[in-house]
Design a protein around this motif. Structure first.
Motif, short mmCIF file in Angstrom:
data_model
loop_
_atom_site.label_atom_id
_atom_site.label_comp_id
_atom_site.label_asym_id
_atom_site.label_seq_id
_atom_site.Cartn_x
_atom_site.Cartn_y
_atom_site.Cartn_z
N ALA A 270 -34.71 49.19 24.63
CA ALA A 270 -35.44 48.18 23.84
C ALA A 270 -35.11 48.29 22.36
N ASP A 271 -34.95 49.50 21.87
CA ASP A 271 -34.76 49.71 20.44
C ASP A 271 -33.36 50.19 20.05
N ARG A 272 -32.56 50.58 21.04
CA ARG A 272 -31.24 51.11 20.69
C ARG A 272 -30.28 50.94 21.85
N ALA A 273 -29.01 50.84 21.52
CA ALA A 273 -27.97 50.75 22.53
C ALA A 273 -27.81 52.10 23.22
N PRO A 274 -27.37 52.10 24.47
CA PRO A 274 -27.17 53.37 25.16
C PRO A 274 -26.06 54.19 24.49
N GLU A 275 -26.35 55.44 24.21
CA GLU A 275 -25.35 56.33 23.59
C GLU A 275 -24.60 57.06 24.69
N LEU A 276 -23.75 56.30 25.36
CA LEU A 276 -23.01 56.82 26.49
C LEU A 276 -21.52 56.58 26.28
N THR A 277 -20.71 57.47 26.82
CA THR A 277 -19.26 57.29 26.85
C THR A 277 -18.76 57.79 28.19
N GLY A 278 -17.53 57.41 28.53
CA GLY A 278 -16.91 57.93 29.73
C GLY A 278 -17.44 57.34 31.02
N VAL A 279 -18.06 56.15 30.97
CA VAL A 279 -18.55 55.50 32.18
C VAL A 279 -17.37 54.87 32.92
N ASP A 280 -17.31 55.09 34.24
CA ASP A 280 -16.23 54.53 35.04
C ASP A 280 -16.47 53.08 35.45
N ARG A 281 -17.73 52.79 35.83
CA ARG A 281 -18.06 51.47 36.35
C ARG A 281 -19.38 51.00 35.76
N LEU A 282 -19.38 49.77 35.24
CA LEU A 282 -20.58 49.13 34.74
C LEU A 282 -20.93 47.98 35.67
N LEU A 283 -22.20 47.93 36.11
CA LEU A 283 -22.70 46.80 36.87
C LEU A 283 -23.86 46.19 36.10
N GLU A 284 -23.64 44.97 35.57
CA GLU A 284 -24.62 44.32 34.71
C GLU A 284 -25.53 43.44 35.57
N CYS A 285 -26.80 43.85 35.69
CA CYS A 285 -27.74 43.18 36.58
C CYS A 285 -28.91 42.53 35.85
N SER A 286 -28.91 42.54 34.53
CA SER A 286 -30.06 42.04 33.78
C SER A 286 -29.94 40.57 33.38
N ALA A 287 -28.72 40.03 33.37
CA ALA A 287 -28.43 38.67 32.92
C ALA A 287 -28.63 38.48 31.43
N HIS A 288 -28.66 39.57 30.67
CA HIS A 288 -28.76 39.49 29.21
C HIS A 288 -27.40 39.83 28.60
N PRO A 289 -26.78 38.91 27.86
CA PRO A 289 -25.45 39.18 27.30
C PRO A 289 -25.39 40.46 26.49
N ALA A 290 -26.45 40.78 25.73
CA ALA A 290 -26.42 41.98 24.91
C ALA A 290 -26.24 43.23 25.75
N ALA A 291 -26.83 43.24 26.95
CA ALA A 291 -26.68 44.40 27.83
C ALA A 291 -25.23 44.56 28.27
N LEU A 292 -24.57 43.43 28.53
CA LEU A 292 -23.15 43.50 28.91
C LEU A 292 -22.31 43.99 27.75
N TRP A 293 -22.53 43.43 26.54
CA TRP A 293 -21.72 43.86 25.40
C TRP A 293 -21.92 45.35 25.14
N GLN A 294 -23.17 45.82 25.20
CA GLN A 294 -23.43 47.25 24.99
C GLN A 294 -22.76 48.08 26.08
N GLY A 295 -22.89 47.63 27.32
CA GLY A 295 -22.32 48.39 28.42
C GLY A 295 -20.81 48.49 28.37
N LEU A 296 -20.16 47.42 27.91
CA LEU A 296 -18.70 47.44 27.82
C LEU A 296 -18.20 48.57 26.93
N HIS A 297 -18.98 48.89 25.90
CA HIS A 297 -18.54 49.93 24.96
C HIS A 297 -18.82 51.34 25.47
N THR A 298 -19.46 51.46 26.64
CA THR A 298 -19.65 52.79 27.24
C THR A 298 -18.51 53.14 28.19
N LEU A 299 -17.66 52.15 28.54
CA LEU A 299 -16.65 52.37 29.56
C LEU A 299 -15.47 53.19 29.04
#
Length: 344
Positions: A222-251
């Motif tokens: 809610a207040d910050r993007a996930p501080e993750l790196t090295g993710v192999d697979r992202l599955l975006e299930c929220s339908a919120h574009p911001a979640a996809l953009w944030q998730g792409l940068h964890t891959l």
């Protein structure tokens, strides 16, 4: 065999205008199955039609019966169907025309002329009885109670999403969105061999449910993007574009992102240069194809816990309350309408 010529059903006439009516049933064709409906899951698409008269680009233009996540009992069959009355089944709501090149290739989920039960103007399954083609009817083993069998359809969505994501043994997976589909995707990814499945959302109650059902870790974004790196697979299930953009940068480089939640018609802000620099693959998932047998097997042997995803039950007369329930109480994951029950 008993074959009624009408059924009680919940018919949507406009936003917020859901009426319980008697509607006619067509005659059984030789390849048809008449199912006495036990339970129908409430999907986000049903809630959108009820609230707004539309879901994505599809608009309600005439009174339509909603509902497409269905389980029940075979009551009658056409002359060409070898299924006994009393067989417990899950109903696949969209099986394509079966004859076009796309269907014949096996990708009937992409049929250009196919229809889906409960997607206006095609009537759905918030009804006491429904008729479906034999190829859309899947027998359920005794290990799956009928009301839980209604959740085979969203589980098939999760199975297909994980296939499209190409989750492999040992993968580190990020699932954005802890709604019913996200939690089912998380369970299927674990069953597929992911070593770690992290779930993000903005709702602590749903994150707690994700953790209880097997997530390796949960994060409130809610207040910050996930501080993750090295993710192999992202599955975006929220339908919120911001979640996809944030998730792409964890891959990791050469990772893969799969859009599962209902996408907006167009979305600005796709970090295309980032995807190109790291050869990140962007895939999409739409419904499912040939996923019901796998979903049934996973539910039957306990690899996916459907019973704990089911959080509410409503009779047909209270179908409107069922459609409001997940909004009024976000702790709900999946509620079902039970057409055979009566309001008290």
């Amino acid at each position: 065999m008993f074959a009624p010529d009408s059924t009680r059903a919940a018919v949507l006439h406009g936003p917020g205008d859901l009426r319980i009516e008697d509607i006619p049933l067509r005659a059984l064709g030789p390849d048809d199955v008449l199912v006495t409906v036990d339970a129908v899951g409430v999907c986000g698409s049903d809630m959108h039609y009820f609230a707004d008269g539309r879901n994505g680009q599809n608009v309600l233009r005439q009174p339509t019966v909603l509902g497409h996540e269905t389980a029940g009992t075979v009551t009658a069959t056409g002359s060409g169907v070898a299924l006994e009355a009393g067989t417990r089944v899950a109903v696949e709501p969209a099986v394509g025309c079966g004859t076009c090149p796309t269907c014949r290739s096996g990708r009937y989920n992409l049929c250009p002329v196919g229809v889906c039960l409960g997607s206006p103007p095609t009537d759905g399954t918030f009804a006491e009885y429904v008729i479906a083609p034999r190829r859309a009817v899947h027998p359920l083993p005794d290990a799956i109670p009928l009301e839980v069998g209604a959740l085979i359809e969203p589980l098939a969505v999760a199975v297909w999403a994980v296939r499209r994501a190409e989750v492999e043994l040992g993968d580190r997976v990020l699932v954005t969105g802890a709604g019913p589909i996200g939690i089912l995707v998380m369970q299927v990814a674990r069953a597929a061999g992911a070593a770690e499945v992290i779930v993000t959302d903005v709702n602590d109650a749903r994150l707690a449910q994700a953790r209880a059902l097997g997530a390796s870790a949960v994060l409130n974004t809610a207040d910050r993007a996930p501080e993750l790196t090295g993710v192999d697979r992202l599955l975006e299930c929220s339908a919120h574009p911001a979640a996809l953009w944030q998730g792409l940068h964890t891959l990791r480089p050469a990772g893969r992102a799969t859009v599962v939640g209902q996408a907006a018609p167009s979305v600005d802000g796709l970090p295309l240069a980032h995807l190109q620099r790291w050869e990140i693959e962007l895939a999409t998932a739409f419904r499912y194809a040939h996923a019901f047998p796998t979903a049934i097997a996973m539910a039957a042997d306990g690899r996916v816990d459907l019973a704990r995803v089911l959080t509410g039950r409503f009779p047909l007369d209270d179908a409107a309350d069922a459609l409001r329930a997940p909004v009024k109480d976000p702790s709900h994951l999946k509620v079902v309408v039970r057409p055979g029950d009566r309001a008290v």
